[in-house]
Design a protein around this motif. Structure first.
Motif, short mmCIF file in Angstrom:
data_model
loop_
_atom_site.label_atom_id
_atom_site.label_comp_id
_atom_site.label_asym_id
_atom_site.label_seq_id
_atom_site.Cartn_x
_atom_site.Cartn_y
_atom_site.Cartn_z
N MET A 1 29.04 14.67 71.77
CA MET A 1 29.16 16.03 71.35
C MET A 1 28.09 16.90 72.04
O MET A 1 28.41 17.93 72.57
CB MET A 1 29.02 16.14 69.84
CG MET A 1 29.02 17.56 69.43
SD MET A 1 28.73 18.08 67.77
CE MET A 1 28.83 16.72 66.74
N ILE A 2 26.84 16.46 72.02
CA ILE A 2 25.78 17.22 72.69
C ILE A 2 25.53 16.57 74.05
O ILE A 2 25.20 15.39 74.13
CB ILE A 2 24.47 17.22 71.87
CG1 ILE A 2 24.68 17.87 70.52
CG2 ILE A 2 23.37 17.94 72.64
CD1 ILE A 2 23.48 17.79 69.61
N LYS A 3 25.70 17.36 75.08
CA LYS A 3 25.45 16.89 76.44
C LYS A 3 24.17 17.57 76.93
O LYS A 3 24.06 18.79 76.89
CB LYS A 3 26.63 17.24 77.35
CG LYS A 3 26.45 16.79 78.77
CD LYS A 3 27.64 17.18 79.61
CE LYS A 3 27.42 16.77 81.05
NZ LYS A 3 28.54 17.22 81.90
N ILE A 4 23.23 16.77 77.40
CA ILE A 4 21.96 17.30 77.89
C ILE A 4 21.92 17.08 79.40
O ILE A 4 22.06 15.96 79.88
CB ILE A 4 20.77 16.62 77.20
CG1 ILE A 4 20.86 16.84 75.69
CG2 ILE A 4 19.46 17.15 77.75
CD1 ILE A 4 19.84 16.10 74.88
N VAL A 5 21.72 18.17 80.13
CA VAL A 5 21.67 18.14 81.59
C VAL A 5 20.25 18.47 82.02
O VAL A 5 19.65 19.43 81.54
CB VAL A 5 22.66 19.18 82.18
CG1 VAL A 5 22.60 19.19 83.69
CG2 VAL A 5 24.08 18.91 81.70
N VAL A 19 15.41 18.12 72.00
CA VAL A 19 16.66 18.90 71.88
C VAL A 19 17.45 18.48 70.64
O VAL A 19 17.89 19.33 69.86
CB VAL A 19 17.51 18.75 73.15
CG1 VAL A 19 18.89 19.37 72.96
CG2 VAL A 19 16.81 19.40 74.34
N THR A 20 17.62 17.18 70.45
CA THR A 20 18.41 16.73 69.30
C THR A 20 17.72 17.05 67.97
O THR A 20 18.40 17.39 67.00
CB THR A 20 18.73 15.23 69.38
OG1 THR A 20 17.51 14.49 69.53
CG2 THR A 20 19.64 14.93 70.55
N ASP A 21 16.40 16.98 67.93
CA ASP A 21 15.68 17.33 66.70
C ASP A 21 15.84 18.81 66.36
O ASP A 21 15.87 19.18 65.18
CB ASP A 21 14.20 17.00 66.82
CG ASP A 21 13.92 15.51 66.77
OD1 ASP A 21 14.84 14.75 66.38
OD2 ASP A 21 12.80 15.10 67.13
N ARG A 22 15.95 19.66 67.35
CA ARG A 22 16.12 21.08 67.11
C ARG A 22 17.57 21.45 66.80
O ARG A 22 17.83 22.40 66.06
CB ARG A 22 15.64 21.90 68.31
CG ARG A 22 14.15 21.86 68.57
CD ARG A 22 13.33 22.39 67.44
NE ARG A 22 13.58 23.79 67.20
CZ ARG A 22 12.79 24.59 66.52
NH1 ARG A 22 11.69 24.13 65.99
NH2 ARG A 22 13.10 25.84 66.33
N ILE A 38 28.86 21.02 73.14
CA ILE A 38 27.56 21.68 73.25
C ILE A 38 26.86 21.13 74.48
O ILE A 38 26.62 19.93 74.57
CB ILE A 38 26.70 21.43 72.00
CG1 ILE A 38 27.43 21.91 70.75
CG2 ILE A 38 25.35 22.11 72.13
CD1 ILE A 38 26.77 21.51 69.46
N THR A 39 26.55 22.00 75.42
CA THR A 39 25.86 21.61 76.64
C THR A 39 24.51 22.30 76.68
O THR A 39 24.44 23.53 76.61
CB THR A 39 26.68 21.98 77.89
OG1 THR A 39 27.98 21.41 77.78
CG2 THR A 39 26.01 21.48 79.16
N VAL A 40 23.46 21.51 76.79
CA VAL A 40 22.10 22.04 76.88
C VAL A 40 21.55 21.65 78.24
O VAL A 40 21.52 20.48 78.60
CB VAL A 40 21.20 21.47 75.76
CG1 VAL A 40 19.79 22.02 75.88
CG2 VAL A 40 21.79 21.78 74.39
N THR A 41 21.14 22.65 79.01
CA THR A 41 20.57 22.41 80.34
C THR A 41 19.07 22.67 80.27
O THR A 41 18.64 23.78 79.92
CB THR A 41 21.21 23.32 81.39
OG1 THR A 41 22.62 23.11 81.37
CG2 THR A 41 20.67 23.02 82.78
N LEU A 42 18.28 21.65 80.60
CA LEU A 42 16.83 21.77 80.65
C LEU A 42 16.43 21.89 82.11
O LEU A 42 16.77 21.04 82.92
CB LEU A 42 16.17 20.55 80.02
CG LEU A 42 16.56 20.22 78.58
CD1 LEU A 42 15.89 18.93 78.15
CD2 LEU A 42 16.20 21.35 77.65
N GLU A 43 15.72 22.94 82.43
CA GLU A 43 15.37 23.21 83.83
C GLU A 43 13.89 23.55 83.94
O GLU A 43 13.34 24.23 83.08
CB GLU A 43 16.22 24.37 84.34
CG GLU A 43 15.98 24.73 85.76
CD GLU A 43 16.89 25.86 86.22
OE1 GLU A 43 16.72 26.29 87.38
OE2 GLU A 43 17.75 26.31 85.46
#
Length: 120
Positions: A1-5, A19-22, A38-43
Motif C-alpha cells: 500500500m505504501i511505496k517508498i521511493v 515514513v511508516t511511523d508518521r 500511497i507513494t512517498v518519494t524521499l529525495e
C-alpha cells in the motif's frame, strides 16, 4: 500500500521506519484510504560545487477511488522535519477532502462510490 521511493538517497530501514511511523496514525484516522496507492518519494539535494547542508524533500502522492490525486511536497534541512511537515500536510489535505466528500454525499452525487466497499 505504501511505496517508498529513494531519489539521490541511499535506501535505509531507518528512513522507511520514519515514513511508516508518521503515516500509520493517518491510516488509522482515515480508514477508507487503505485501498489507495500511497507513494512517498524521499529525495536529498546537495551541490557538489558548493559546500553546505544537505536539503531533504519529501513528496507524497495518494491516488485511489475516493481520494484522487492528492499531492504534497515538503522540504527541510532535516529528513525528520521534512517527513513530519509532509505527514501533517497530508493529514490536513485528507481532512479537507473528507469534508468535501461528506458534503457531496449529502447531496447524493457520490452515493455510488461510497456504497462500493471494494476500496476498503
Amino acid at each position: 500500500m505504501i511505496k517508498i521511493v529513494f531519489k539521490n538517497l541511499d535506501k535505509s530501514e531507518l528512513a522507511r521506519n520514519i515514513v511508516t511511523d508518521r503515516l500509520n496514525p493517518i491510516l488509522e484516522k482515515f480508514p477508507k484510504i487503505k485501498g489507495h496507492r500511497i507513494t512517498v518519494t524521499l529525495e536529498m539535494e546537495n551541490s557538489p560545487a558548493q559546500a553546505g547542508l544537505d536539503y531533504f524533500k519529501v513528496s507524497t502522492m495518494i491516488t485511489g477511488p475516493l481520494y484522487k490525486n492528492i499531492k504534497l511536497e515538503k522540504s527541510s534541512e532535516n529528513l525528520y522535519l521534512a517527513t513530519a511537515a509532509a505527514s501533517d500536510g497530508i493529514q490536513a489535505l485528507l481532512g479537507k477532502q473528507s469534508l468535501k466528500l461528506r458534503k457531496i454525499k449529502k447531496s447524493g452525487k457520490i452515493k455510488k462510490i461510497m456504497e462500493d466497499k471494494s476500496y476498503e
